[in-house]
Design a protein around this motif. Structure first.
Motif, PDB file in Angstrom:
ATOM      1  N   LYS A 137      44.408  39.456  73.606  1.00  0.00           N
ATOM      2  CA  LYS A 137      44.069  38.566  72.479  1.00  0.00           C
ATOM      3  C   LYS A 137      43.891  39.395  71.194  1.00  0.00           C
ATOM      4  N   PHE A 138      44.247  40.668  71.278  1.00  0.00           N
ATOM      5  CA  PHE A 138      44.032  41.550  70.122  1.00  0.00           C
ATOM      6  C   PHE A 138      44.890  41.143  68.928  1.00  0.00           C
ATOM      7  N   VAL A 139      44.228  40.933  67.803  1.00  0.00           N
ATOM      8  CA  VAL A 139      44.951  40.683  66.551  1.00  0.00           C
ATOM      9  C   VAL A 139      44.444  41.725  65.560  1.00  0.00           C
ATOM     10  N   PRO A 140      45.343  42.554  65.009  1.00  0.00           N
ATOM     11  CA  PRO A 140      44.834  43.604  64.116  1.00  0.00           C
ATOM     12  C   PRO A 140      44.251  43.031  62.825  1.00  0.00           C
ATOM     13  N   ALA A 141      43.296  43.752  62.263  1.00  0.00           N
ATOM     14  CA  ALA A 141      42.700  43.354  60.982  1.00  0.00           C
ATOM     15  C   ALA A 141      43.774  43.385  59.902  1.00  0.00           C
TER      16      ALA A 141
ATOM     17  N   MET B 146      49.552  48.017  56.521  1.00  0.00           N
ATOM     18  CA  MET B 146      49.946  49.433  56.534  1.00  0.00           C
ATOM     19  C   MET B 146      51.155  49.607  57.443  1.00  0.00           C
ATOM     20  N   SER B 147      51.879  50.721  57.245  1.00  0.00           N
ATOM     21  CA  SER B 147      52.934  50.995  58.233  1.00  0.00           C
ATOM     22  C   SER B 147      52.775  52.419  58.778  1.00  0.00           C
ATOM     23  N   LEU B 148      53.359  52.638  59.950  1.00  0.00           N
ATOM     24  CA  LEU B 148      53.283  53.942  60.595  1.00  0.00           C
ATOM     25  C   LEU B 148      53.988  54.972  59.711  1.00  0.00           C
ATOM     26  N   SER B 149      53.409  56.158  59.632  1.00  0.00           N
ATOM     27  CA  SER B 149      54.016  57.207  58.809  1.00  0.00           C
ATOM     28  C   SER B 149      55.495  57.381  59.174  1.00  0.00           C
ATOM     29  N   SER B 150      56.377  57.180  58.174  1.00  0.00           N
ATOM     30  CA  SER B 150      57.808  57.223  58.491  1.00  0.00           C
ATOM     31  C   SER B 150      58.278  58.639  58.795  1.00  0.00           C
ATOM     32  N   THR B 151      57.549  59.644  58.279  1.00  0.00           N
ATOM     33  CA  THR B 151      57.950  61.004  58.626  1.00  0.00           C
ATOM     34  C   THR B 151      57.622  61.279  60.094  1.00  0.00           C
ATOM     35  N   LEU B 152      56.488  60.707  60.554  1.00  0.00           N
ATOM     36  CA  LEU B 152      56.142  60.878  61.968  1.00  0.00           C
ATOM     37  C   LEU B 152      57.127  60.087  62.835  1.00  0.00           C
ATOM     38  N   ALA B 153      57.561  58.932  62.328  1.00  0.00           N
ATOM     39  CA  ALA B 153      58.514  58.103  63.079  1.00  0.00           C
ATOM     40  C   ALA B 153      59.821  58.873  63.297  1.00  0.00           C
TER      41      ALA B 153
END
Ligand SMILES: Cc1ncc(COP(=O)(O)O)c(C=O)c1O
Length: 401
Positions: A7-11, A17-24
């Motif tokens: 039932k998790f819904v992120p705040a 926000m998005s995941l760091s694209s350099t890390l991606a």
């Protein structure tokens, strides 16, 4: 058994926000490598050098001496003194211990700095291209990024551009010189003029000096710490040991600024990570207090790579690349490749194409707020760079044929 559905819904602040694209990019390159592919990784903003021996020795000693417990949140007196002495020797400005906080990496200091300054609805000026993390932390702080496009001045930020973006809601300007991703520097004259605007219009400056030491001659290193006391009152300097001493995994960064701001940052940190690693602090003392030959050696090596890479990129048809003045990134313009191309129309698509077709990992300019560019890290061996350029060149030839 029936399927369990979370039932998790992120705040909301996180969904924006998005995941760091350099890390991606790093993750994708990693997956391909594990699948046995011969990946040329030009995506990582990470020195390929090992942490120098004398720094590792200091860490070994810290462990042997059981220096393995909590320390004061803002760092030990010894590590603060090492930072203060280092900055004083570089700029002749001596900060007080109450004006210093040591954190788990430059990223944490930036995070703490924004969370303790920014209110929802405030405006943060962000020269583009910007480092991917800046706008995300602004979002997390529920503020608004006001992007300053520096493309018209070849990515060289001017006080005039800053002035044109100031509003009554402007709270902060984030400067990163030398810049990740463009490698451009803000000239000392322009920096001073921008600092004067901050005093006049009552906003703050975060000077991210993560690449401070990596400036190629004839350009000279410049820290905001060398400005007058009056101009420095509005400036917070964020520094990092990650790149300067090839210590990315150690997680050591620091901030220098007004004690009122620093003490709020310490408060936030005291309830999150507490002190940075005790062992890392000892290693940092060795890094900052010893002769800096290893830094000079790394700079000379980066220069060699830059001097090969930029002409090599410019010799590929459709690519134009300005020579970086610092850091270890090239930021080539690829507009001529994607304009009117039937297969790739954006920098994201070109980056995707290069990793899929040629196993070359790099980052799309869109991640840094500048569409039409790619970021290539040259924190990798000359041999790897040469192979990367060959593969990019062959791919681009196919694409524009
Ligand atoms: C511009 C810039 N600032 C800050 C950092 C943070 O480095 P660290 O958290 O490793 O100290 C990085 C890392 O890539 C960076 O490129």
């Amino acid at each position: 058994m029936s399927k369990v559905i979370s039932k998790f819904v992120p705040a909301q602040r996180v969904t924006e926000m998005s995941l760091s694209s350099t890390l991606a990019v790093m993750q994708k390159a990693d997956t391909l490598k594990r699948a046995g592919k011969d990946v040329i990784d030009l995506g990582a903003g990470e020195p390929d050098f090992n942490t120098p021996e004398h720094i590792k020795q200091a860490a070994h000693l810290a462990i042997d001496e059981n220096f393995t417990r909590y320390t004061p949140t803002a760092g030990t007196k010894e590590v603060k003194d090492a930072i203060i002495n280092y900055i004083a020797s570089e700029t002749s400005t001596r900060y007080e211990p109450s004006e210093v906080v040591v954190s788990a990496g430059g990223k944490q200091t930036i995070f703490n700095a924004l969370l303790t300054l920014i209110n929802p609805g405030d405006e943060v000026l962000l020269p583009a291209p910007y480092w991917v993390t800046f706008p995300e932390v602004v979002t997390l702080a529920e503020a608004k990024s006001i992007v300053i496009d520096t493309e018209p001045t070849n990515f060289q930020l001017t006080a005039e551009q800053v002035k044109a973006s100031i509003s009554p809601r402007t709270k902060l300007l984030i400067l990163n010189s030398p810049s990740n991703p463009s490698g451009r520097i803000v000239s000392p004259t322009e920096f001073k003029a921008i600092a004067e605007l901050a005093v006049e219009h009552n906003f703050f400056i975060l000077s991210d000096e993560c690449y401070y030491k990596f400036v190629y001659p004839p350009h000279k290193t410049f820290s905001a710490a060398s400005l007058s006391k009056e101009l420095r009152t509005n400036i917070l300097i964020c520094g990092s040991l990650s790149k300067t001493y090839a210590m990315t995994g150690w997680r050591l960064g620091y901030a220098l600024g007004a004690k009122e701001w620093i003490s709020e940052m310490v408060k936030v940190q005291s309830h999150s990570t507490s002190n940075p690693s005790s062992i890392g602090q000892r290693a940092a003392i060795a890094a900052l207090s010893s002769p800096q030959n290893t830094v000079e050696e790394m700079l000379a090596e980066y220069k060699k790579r830059r001097d090969y890479l930029i002409p090599a990129l410019n010799s590929i048809s459709g690519i134009e690349c300005v020579e970086p003045e610092g850091a270890f990134y090239a930021f080539p313009n690829i507009k001529k490749i994607i304009e009117n191309n039937s297969q790739v129309k954006t920098s994201d698509q070109l980056a995707e194409y290069l990793i899929d077709q040629a196993y070359v990992a790099l980052t799309a300019g869109s991640a840094f707020g500048s569409e039409g560019y790619l970021r290539i890290s040259y924190a990798t061996s000359l041999e790897t760079l040469k192979q990367g350029v060959e593969r990019i060149s062959a791919c681009v030839e196919k694409l524009i044929k």
